[in-house]
Scaffold this motif. Structure first.
Motif, PDB file in Angstrom:
ATOM      1  N   VAL A  59       0.509  -1.421  -0.040  1.00 21.41           N
ATOM      2  CA  VAL A  59       0.219   0.383  -0.096  1.00 21.41           C
ATOM      3  C   VAL A  59       1.215   1.306   0.103  1.00 21.41           C
ATOM      4  CG1 VAL A  59      -2.016   0.962   1.648  1.00 21.41           C
ATOM      5  CG2 VAL A  59      -1.990  -1.124   1.279  1.00 21.41           C
ATOM      6  N   LEU A  60       0.432   2.019  -1.014  1.00 24.07           N
ATOM      7  CA  LEU A  60       1.346   3.160  -1.610  1.00 24.07           C
ATOM      8  C   LEU A  60       1.114   4.427  -0.322  1.00 24.07           C
ATOM      9  CD1 LEU A  60       3.813   4.260  -2.685  1.00 24.07           C
ATOM     10  CD2 LEU A  60       2.638   5.792  -4.099  1.00 24.07           C
ATOM     11  N   ARG A 114       8.684   3.973  -0.801  1.00 25.97           N
ATOM     12  CA  ARG A 114       7.911   2.944  -1.315  1.00 25.97           C
ATOM     13  C   ARG A 114       6.829   2.114  -0.672  1.00 25.97           C
ATOM     14  NH1 ARG A 114       8.513  -0.858   3.100  1.00 25.97           N
ATOM     15  NH2 ARG A 114      10.410  -0.341   4.645  1.00 25.97           N
ATOM     16  N   PRO A 115       6.442   1.600  -1.272  1.00 25.21           N
ATOM     17  CA  PRO A 115       4.477   0.749  -0.449  1.00 25.21           C
ATOM     18  C   PRO A 115       5.252   0.194   1.195  1.00 25.21           C
ATOM     19  CG  PRO A 115       4.495   0.049  -2.357  1.00 25.21           C
ATOM     20  CD  PRO A 115       6.176   0.759  -2.415  1.00 25.21           C
ATOM     21  N   TYR A 116       4.345   0.630   1.259  1.00 27.40           N
ATOM     22  CA  TYR A 116       4.916  -0.526   2.919  1.00 27.40           C
ATOM     23  C   TYR A 116       3.455  -1.780   2.407  1.00 27.40           C
ATOM     24  CZ  TYR A 116       6.565   3.837   5.000  1.00 27.40           C
ATOM     25  OH  TYR A 116       7.060   4.804   5.328  1.00 27.40           O
ATOM     26  N   THR A 117       3.649  -2.702   3.675  1.00 27.89           N
ATOM     27  CA  THR A 117       2.841  -4.536   3.962  1.00 27.89           C
ATOM     28  C   THR A 117       1.812  -3.700   4.155  1.00 27.89           C
ATOM     29  OG1 THR A 117       4.840  -5.416   2.179  1.00 27.89           O
ATOM     30  CG2 THR A 117       3.073  -6.975   3.161  1.00 27.89           C
ATOM     31  N   GLY A 128       5.526   8.696  -2.404  1.00 31.08           N
ATOM     32  CA  GLY A 128       3.988   8.384  -1.351  1.00 31.08           C
ATOM     33  C   GLY A 128       3.979  10.311  -1.549  1.00 31.08           C
ATOM     34  N   MET A 129       4.539  10.922  -2.332  1.00 30.02           N
ATOM     35  CA  MET A 129       4.373  12.430  -2.235  1.00 30.02           C
ATOM     36  C   MET A 129       3.467  12.713  -3.346  1.00 30.02           C
ATOM     37  SD  MET A 129       5.435  13.094   0.601  1.00 30.02           S
ATOM     38  CE  MET A 129       4.534  14.977   0.532  1.00 30.02           C
ATOM     39  N   VAL A 130       3.627  12.063  -4.193  1.00 24.51           N
ATOM     40  CA  VAL A 130       3.177  12.157  -5.460  1.00 24.51           C
ATOM     41  C   VAL A 130       1.562  11.706  -5.644  1.00 24.51           C
ATOM     42  CG1 VAL A 130       3.334  11.453  -8.366  1.00 24.51           C
ATOM     43  CG2 VAL A 130       5.535  12.180  -7.083  1.00 24.51           C
ATOM     44  N   ALA A 131       1.728  10.130  -4.638  1.00 28.26           N
ATOM     45  CA  ALA A 131       0.774  10.179  -4.474  1.00 28.26           C
ATOM     46  C   ALA A 131      -0.425  10.934  -3.595  1.00 28.26           C
ATOM     47  CB  ALA A 131       0.385   8.553  -4.041  1.00 28.26           C
ATOM     48  N   ARG A 132      -0.344  11.014  -3.356  1.00 25.54           N
ATOM     49  CA  ARG A 132      -0.232  12.975  -1.600  1.00 25.54           C
ATOM     50  C   ARG A 132      -1.215  13.304  -2.479  1.00 25.54           C
ATOM     51  NH1 ARG A 132       0.419  17.119   0.301  1.00 25.54           N
ATOM     52  NH2 ARG A 132      -0.332  17.933   2.420  1.00 25.54           N
TER      53      ARG A 132
END
Length: 727
Positions: free
Chosen positions: A13-14, A21-24, A97-101
């Protein structure tokens, strides 16, 4: 690897934080997630929204995994958008993660909009009929569901009439879906009559849309040539194919005029996306874009990260505009990222401008982009006659900034009952205030910048950090009264001079400092278009695509202003800005004039603008860029190191310089103190990396950051790939 299967044991999950990186997370039994699902997960003590991502999960003891708390009832983020997020992160060297934000900016939209209680006609009749009840029943014919207030308004009755009919069973309660934020556009609503060159350009753009593959077309047309009508034909073609469309605009250009123009062509306004949109409306637009309900969005650069369901065309209007560059957290150029988004999604992109960027012109010459040229104004309206006013030969009166030549033309324009525009790209009253007795200059306490006087508000303001203070009567250094002097002009000072010369003229000052924000600005622009002002004084926001029918004179107060810095794009930007602002004149066919006040009438930029020979300017500018190996023939990246103390910032910057790897096609300049060396209380040093076009700039910087000193204390490092600003 996550499969599109009903159940998985763990999922990457991002989350919207500086995560590389994504966390599990564990997926509880019975919960179904697929790549792109928007979920709620625990992150430390908080609950945050994240996106189930692609790729393998880490090998972690299952007992240590925290579970996904909720899967939102929301369309998953599609694969193309996920690839786009990864690409932007990799290219800009930003945490994914900052782009996904930027994609998750409307958290209230992750749950479906609630259905609305409505009323529908039954077969029963009221016990007695009145005129009001008759109107309600006639309005409700056809079996459509209405809201209580909507039905009362449409029938012209009070809500109590509706309540009485419902009490008698004439209406029953039903649930109706939430109302669309905008009506669906109709591609055939008002098909325009195009001029021959417009028709040729429209045919090319329609063919690109029909092909359904990635393609970039540059729509290069002089101001007033009808570029908007041409790219509207591409929009219509995309709508006919069942695709959604994104039209990117510099934020200030999201005016009432553009929205009205779109509505006149398509019978409905586009969805809007910009910083002034109320939060509830942002949530509605985000959700309805994701569900496919909103078919066209007109938005500022952040609209590029909306989760379109079936995006099939992006138009970037005013593609040269510096406002497309974001310089906060994730540094990116929306024009360039729009091209990447089209490439990943396999659909066409249209770039439109009267003064295209050098990068776009070079891409055309190298065969990467198509080009359609509109060389004449719509309906054969003439371009303004342009003249340079040599300020050495026609200086203004003592204490003034407007030359006699410009003042005389303004007087003639007023006599003809036409409008004048004075352009100065400097907000406020004066850029510097000092004491005539002791020489004290008013500077920002937390930035290495002078405070700008805003006389309308009685304040001294820093345009970099926002610090402001009251303008004092006495000098804080020597205590002398009434000896503070304003140095240089801003738009407020030009307005003061205009009122002195033309006291009866209706004058409007337009600047981003305008009280009331975008709403007030829209009203002022409409007033100008309606002829309710005689003289307009404005900053660069007046240059962005506005149509003022009665404007026949444009005066540029300080045409040299943009050339007085070390920016490698200074000539290009000055040419673009002055060409755009003088293009506000004569758009409806009236004879018009543009005057450029300059101390350098023989400068290549001034000669190119006055002669109207844009091609000669581009040839010269492109040749100079190629000779210096500057973009687009070479690559640049900036690394900005800031800290609370100067020593910390400089020490860290020097450490990064020493850690730079050996490379034959890349070299590092600096560190040097940034021109704006103190910003918001933080000292700043810059490194500039220059290299060949095909050099691995990102790999080089990654190695430098990995081998260099770690960020400790107050030190912060920002990377700016393809910088537009060098402050």
């Amino acid at each position: 690897m996550i499969e599109d299967s009903p159940f998985v044991a763990a999922a990457p999950v991002l989350v919207p934080m500086p995560a590389e990186r994504p966390y599990t997370y564990a997926v509880p039994a019975g919960m179904r997630v697929v790549p792109g699902s928007i979920v709620r997960v625990p992150l430390g003590p908080r609950q945050v929204a994240g996106i189930v991502w692609d790729g393998a999960v880490e090998k972690v003891d299952a007992k240590k995994l925290r579970p996904i708390e909720q899967v939102f009832d929301c369309p998953p983020i599609d694969r193309a958008m996920r690839r786009f997020v990864d690409w932007v992160a990799q290219y800009t060297l930003s945490p994914p993660g900052m782009v996904a934000r930027m994609l998750l900016r409307a958290p209230e939209a992750f749950d479906p909009e609630p259905w609305i209680e409505g009323l529908q006609r039954t077969l029963l009749a009221p016990d007695r009929m009145t005129g009001a009840r008759q109107r309600v029943l006639e309005t409700a014919e056809g079996g459509l569901a209405w809201t209580r207030s909507g039905l009362a308004h449409a029938a012209g009755v009070s809500s109590t009439v509706i309540d009485g009919l419902r009490a008698q069973g004439v209406f029953e309660t039903v649930m109706i879906p939430p109302r669309p934020v905008v009506a669906a556009p109709d591609s055939s609503y008002a098909i325009p009559e195009l001029m021959p060159d417009q028709s040729d350009a429209a045919l090319m753009l329609r063919a690109n849309v029909a092909a359904g593959v990635f393609n970039v077309a540059l729509l290069d047309g002089v101001t007033g040539s009808g570029k908007t009508e041409v790219y509207f034909e591409a929009v219509a073609a995309a709508l006919d194919q069942g695709k959604q469309v994104l039209i990117l605009l510099p934020e200030i250009a999201l005016t009432h005029a553009f929205l009205e123009r779109f509505q006149q062509r398509f019978g409905a306004k586009p969805g809007e996306w910009h910083s002034d949109l109320p939060p509830r409306m942002r949530e509605k637009v985000w959700r309805q874009v994701a569900e496919g309900g909103v078919r066209v969005v007109a938005g500022a650069r952040s609209a590029l990260f909306l989760p379109f369901k079936e995006l099939g065309l992006i138009v970037v209007d005013e593609e040269h505009d510096p406002a497309y560059k974001q310089e906060d957290r994730v540094f990116y150029n929306a024009r360039d990222m729009a091209v990447v988004r089209g490439h990943i999604g396999s659909f066409p992109v249209v770039l439109a401008s009267a003064t295209p960027s050098v990068e776009s012109r070079v891409n055309v010459s190298q065969g990467k982009y198509d080009r359609a040229v509109l060389s004449a104004r719509f309906a054969e309206a003439a371009l303004p006659h342009l003249k340079a006013v040599d300020m050495r030969r026609a200086p203004p009166a003592r204490g003034g900034f407007l030359s006699p030549v410009l003042l005389d033309q303004m007087r003639q324009t007023l006599e003809r009952k036409e409008q004048s525009l004075l352009f100065l790209n400097r907000r406020g009253y004066a850029p510097l205030t000092l004491c005539r007795v002791c020489g004290h200059r008013f500077g920002c306490p937390v930035c290495s910048a002078w405070l700008v006087e805003h006389r309308f508000r009685g304040q001294l303001v820093c345009h970099h950090c926002g610090h402001n203070e009251r303008r004092p009567e006495a000098c804080p250094e020597c205590g002398t009264l009434d000896h503070l002097v304003a140095c240089g002009p801003g738009v407020e000072r030009i307005a003061e001079e205009v009122v002195t010369h033309f006291p009866d003229a209706r004058t409007i000052v337009l600047s981003s400092d305008l009280m009331g924000g975008v709403r007030r600005l829209r009203l002022e622009l409409e007033a100008i278009a309606d002829g309710e002002a005689d003289i307009v004084i404005g900053t660069q926001l007046v240059a962005k695509g506005h149509n003022f029918p009665n404007m026949t004179l444009v005066g540029v107060v300080d045409a040299d202003l943009g050339l007085a810095n070390g920016d490698p794009r200074a000539a290009e930007r000055t040419f673009q800005l002055l060409s755009q602002v003088t293009g506000r004149a004569g758009r409806t066919g009236k004879k018009s004039l543009g005057l450029l006040q300059t101390f350098q009438p023989d400068h290549p930029v001034m000669r190119a603008i006055v002669s109207g020979d844009a091609e000669a300017f581009y040839e010269r500018e492109i040749a100079e860029r190629e000779r210096a190996a500057l973009p687009p023939f070479g690559r640049l990246a900036g690394v900005i190191v800031s800290a609370v103390t100067r020593a910390e910032a400089e020490g860290h910057a020097r450490g990064l310089r020493r850690a730079a790897p050996e490379a034959s096609d890349l070299f590092v300049l600096g560190p040097a103190e940034a021109p704006l060396s103190l910003l918001g209380g933080r000292h700043r040093f810059r490194l500039l990396i220059q290299g060949e076009r095909r050099a691995d700039m990102q790999g080089f910087i990654r190695a430098m950051l990995a081998n260099g000193p770690k960020q400790r204390g107050s030190v912060r490092v920002q990377v700016d790939i393809d910088p537009q600003s060098f402050l």
